[in-house]
Write a protein that holds these residues in place. Sequence first.
Motif, PDB file in Angstrom:
ATOM      1  N   UNK A   1       2.029   2.842  11.490  1.00 33.65           N
ATOM      2  CA  UNK A   1       1.769   4.271  11.328  1.00 33.65           C
ATOM      3  C   UNK A   1       3.035   5.101  11.335  1.00 33.65           C
ATOM      4  N   UNK A   2       3.060   6.041  10.466  1.00 34.84           N
ATOM      5  CA  UNK A   2       4.210   6.927  10.457  1.00 34.84           C
ATOM      6  C   UNK A   2       4.085   7.935   9.340  1.00 34.84           C
ATOM      7  N   UNK A   3       4.845   9.017   9.428  1.00 33.71           N
ATOM      8  CA  UNK A   3       4.784  10.022   8.367  1.00 33.71           C
ATOM      9  C   UNK A   3       5.463   9.515   7.094  1.00 33.71           C
ATOM     10  N   UNK A   4       5.334  10.278   6.020  1.00 34.23           N
ATOM     11  CA  UNK A   4       5.987   9.902   4.769  1.00 34.23           C
ATOM     12  C   UNK A   4       7.489   9.767   5.004  1.00 34.23           C
ATOM     13  N   UNK A   5       8.073   8.738   4.466  1.00 33.63           N
ATOM     14  CA  UNK A   5       9.518   8.538   4.600  1.00 33.63           C
ATOM     15  C   UNK A   5       9.913   7.843   5.888  1.00 33.63           C
ATOM     16  N   UNK A   6       8.929   7.365   6.654  1.00 36.68           N
ATOM     17  CA  UNK A   6       9.266   6.724   7.934  1.00 36.68           C
ATOM     18  C   UNK A   6       9.766   5.289   7.745  1.00 36.68           C
ATOM     19  N   UNK A   7       9.480   4.705   6.582  1.00 40.08           N
ATOM     20  CA  UNK A   7       9.929   3.330   6.326  1.00 40.08           C
ATOM     21  C   UNK A   7       8.788   2.348   6.132  1.00 40.08           C
ATOM     22  N   UNK A   8       7.570   2.860   5.987  1.00 40.60           N
ATOM     23  CA  UNK A   8       6.397   1.974   5.871  1.00 40.60           C
ATOM     24  C   UNK A   8       6.441   1.158   4.575  1.00 40.60           C
ATOM     25  N   UNK A   9       6.648   1.845   3.452  1.00 40.76           N
ATOM     26  CA  UNK A   9       6.647   1.145   2.163  1.00 40.76           C
ATOM     27  C   UNK A   9       7.836   0.188   2.063  1.00 40.76           C
ATOM     28  N   UNK A  10       8.973   0.604   2.619  1.00 40.22           N
ATOM     29  CA  UNK A  10      10.151  -0.276   2.613  1.00 40.22           C
ATOM     30  C   UNK A  10       9.821  -1.574   3.343  1.00 40.22           C
ATOM     31  N   UNK A  11       9.118  -1.460   4.467  1.00 34.50           N
ATOM     32  CA  UNK A  11       8.750  -2.655   5.229  1.00 34.50           C
ATOM     33  C   UNK A  11       7.873  -3.575   4.383  1.00 34.50           C
ATOM     34  N   UNK A  12       6.886  -2.985   3.697  1.00 35.31           N
ATOM     35  CA  UNK A  12       5.996  -3.801   2.849  1.00 35.31           C
ATOM     36  C   UNK A  12       6.807  -4.481   1.745  1.00 35.31           C
ATOM     37  N   UNK A  13       7.737  -3.730   1.153  1.00 37.39           N
ATOM     38  CA  UNK A  13       8.529  -4.313   0.066  1.00 37.39           C
ATOM     39  C   UNK A  13       9.375  -5.483   0.566  1.00 37.39           C
ATOM     40  N   UNK A  14       9.906  -5.341   1.765  1.00 36.38           N
ATOM     41  CA  UNK A  14      10.703  -6.448   2.323  1.00 36.38           C
ATOM     42  C   UNK A  14       9.797  -7.638   2.631  1.00 36.38           C
ATOM     43  N   UNK A  15       8.646  -7.351   3.247  1.00 39.52           N
ATOM     44  CA  UNK A  15       7.752  -8.441   3.637  1.00 39.52           C
ATOM     45  C   UNK A  15       7.150  -9.178   2.436  1.00 39.52           C
ATOM     46  N   UNK A  16       7.084  -8.494   1.297  1.00 39.83           N
ATOM     47  CA  UNK A  16       6.510  -9.151   0.112  1.00 39.83           C
ATOM     48  C   UNK A  16       7.598  -9.659  -0.834  1.00 39.83           C
ATOM     49  N   UNK A  17       8.823  -9.681  -0.348  1.00 35.89           N
ATOM     50  CA  UNK A  17       9.916 -10.270  -1.132  1.00 35.89           C
ATOM     51  C   UNK A  17      10.401  -9.412  -2.277  1.00 35.89           C
ATOM     52  N   UNK A  18       9.987  -8.136  -2.332  1.00 37.17           N
ATOM     53  CA  UNK A  18      10.423  -7.272  -3.430  1.00 37.17           C
ATOM     54  C   UNK A  18      11.742  -6.584  -3.118  1.00 37.17           C
ATOM     55  N   UNK A  19      12.185  -6.685  -1.889  1.00 38.59           N
ATOM     56  CA  UNK A  19      13.423  -6.031  -1.459  1.00 38.59           C
ATOM     57  C   UNK A  19      14.031  -6.894  -0.364  1.00 38.59           C
ATOM     58  N   UNK A  20      15.335  -6.932  -0.282  1.00 39.42           N
ATOM     59  CA  UNK A  20      15.979  -7.739   0.759  1.00 39.42           C
ATOM     60  C   UNK A  20      16.398  -6.845   1.931  1.00 39.42           C
ATOM     61  N   UNK A  21      16.264  -7.358   3.144  1.00 39.22           N
ATOM     62  CA  UNK A  21      16.709  -6.540   4.290  1.00 39.22           C
ATOM     63  C   UNK A  21      18.236  -6.501   4.377  1.00 39.22           C
ATOM     64  N   UNK A  22      18.774  -5.472   5.033  1.00 39.47           N
ATOM     65  CA  UNK A  22      20.221  -5.418   5.239  1.00 39.47           C
ATOM     66  C   UNK A  22      20.597  -6.302   6.415  1.00 39.47           C
ATOM     67  N   UNK A  23      19.676  -6.389   7.368  1.00 35.35           N
ATOM     68  CA  UNK A  23      19.953  -7.174   8.567  1.00 35.35           C
ATOM     69  C   UNK A  23      18.627  -7.634   9.176  1.00 35.35           C
ATOM     70  N   UNK A  24      18.690  -8.662  10.011  1.00 38.86           N
ATOM     71  CA  UNK A  24      17.488  -9.143  10.683  1.00 38.86           C
ATOM     72  C   UNK A  24      16.757 -10.195   9.866  1.00 38.86           C
ATOM     73  N   UNK A  25      15.570 -10.536  10.336  1.00 37.30           N
ATOM     74  CA  UNK A  25      14.833 -11.649   9.742  1.00 37.30           C
ATOM     75  C   UNK A  25      13.354 -11.311   9.647  1.00 37.30           C
ATOM     76  N   UNK A  26      12.747 -11.718   8.566  1.00 37.22           N
ATOM     77  CA  UNK A  26      11.291 -11.562   8.431  1.00 37.22           C
ATOM     78  C   UNK A  26      10.741 -12.781   7.719  1.00 37.22           C
TER      79      UNK A  26
END
Lengths: 284, 240
Positions: A38-63
């Motif tokens: 949960x979070x407001x627009x621009x909080x990073x929700x869609x970015x998280x989904x994109x990383x988790x679905x392999x559409x974007x790479x994280x800068x750091x950390x592991x998923x």
Amino acid sequence: MTQLETISVKHLSKQFKNQTALRDISFSIKSGEIFGFLGPSGAGKTTTIKILTGQMHPSDGFASVLGVPTEKINEHIYEQIGIVTHNSGIYDKLSVYKNLEIFTKLLNVKKSKIDEILKQVGLFKDRKKIAGKLSQGMRQRLVLARAVLHNPKVLFLDEPTSGLDPSTQIEIHRLIKSLRDNGTAIFLTTHNMEEADKLCDRLALLNDGKIVETGTPREIRLNHNKKKRYKILLKDDSEFTLSQSEETTQKINWWMTNNELVTIHSCEPTLETVFLEVTGRELI
Amino acid sequence: MNLSIRKISAILQLKLQSIITNVSIMVAPLLAIGFVLIMKISMPKAVMTGAFLLSFGVLFNSIMGGIMMGSYPLAEEKEKNTLRVLMTSSVNGAEFIIGSIIPSILMIILVNIILVPIAGVAMSKINWPIYLIYTTLSGFISIMIGYIVGIYSKNQMQAGNISMPILLIFTMTPMFQMINKTIANIASFAYSGTIINFINNMLTKSYSANFKDIAVLTIWTVLSILIFIYAYTKHGLDSE
């Protein structure tokens, strides 16, 4: 059913040129669980989904999803996950049925599943309709039908009911719950607190790319129920709110003994109030 | 990278439907047939020779049609967010490209065959093996160029803007070779020029496959594939 960890996120960060979208977030999701982000627009929700679905790479950390690091997600993993985003496309010139038929071929699913899933999302009567002529709510239901056609082990839902009418929302909620009950791990992003409260088994509140609170909706609400107040309605129609104290306990006891009490409700904060309290900002 | 026949066949069926229903893609093959018919009917026979009409039709179909069949559908998939859905539904880039290219190639071959009688050329005058190989190769090169344009375009409008000058260069250069020797020299090294020269020579003199024509077509084929692979590796079909 034994719950297996299907999504694991450890110290994940994402940095764009001038902006940090995610800051050191960690969580995990088990099979048969709805995890709300949960979070407001621009909080990073869609970015998280994109990383988790392999559409974007994280800068750091592991998923990882289904045990595979997200940077190595391949066709085999995609065959086991479903994704619904607010801009998931459909083939406008094809019928509702044809839109799903393509994916039965791609995902090796029996065609008989199409009618079954169309009935579940309430689109069976419209199966011959051209997808381009569907209303927003119907399009969203078609996207959801496509995402769950192959009984995915993990389902990513990015604001799945955003902009939908209440009856469609209820239908979609019912489908999401039935998928959860069948063992699908569901990662749901929303800024609708009521939806999160109703649907999610666990939640993470996200603000400025950081997880600020996590737990079950009940745990989160109770953890922030510092004032511990009760809303009381008496037989004479008087209604008031009392804070927890020795005196309040005695009063409630007296009303109950004398059959004066009609209703009593604890006034724990809503998730929205908690979010406001934790972040100092509203969910928009 | 694994290739699944099932997935390629699903993409092929999808692409065939989308090519047939997309007016902006079908416009080139339809115009090729339409223009050849109109010119044949309305212009004097002395000017509109079979060689000229067939060259014109093949140029329109294989070059213009090929580039449009490559760039527009890819850009449309990106514009409507359906490409991302396919890519996250277990389809890989190679399966998408193979499944997409087959219906486009088949369409180009079909129209190139239809153009022969429409241009008023006797079937017996055509060196069919070379005609089919050359025109199909030129169609393939055009589709590859179209895909490269599609990779760098976010939507159909952008694909149109980028492909327009490329289309003009490849279709106009061979047409202007009659008026200028330098243009004629340049055109002979363009794959579109090779096609025109081949059709003209086949119908007016005689044609036998020669090293230069084969080399030009081979180099263009390899070059277009290499540039496509570079663009695909660098940007993907639908990169973030």
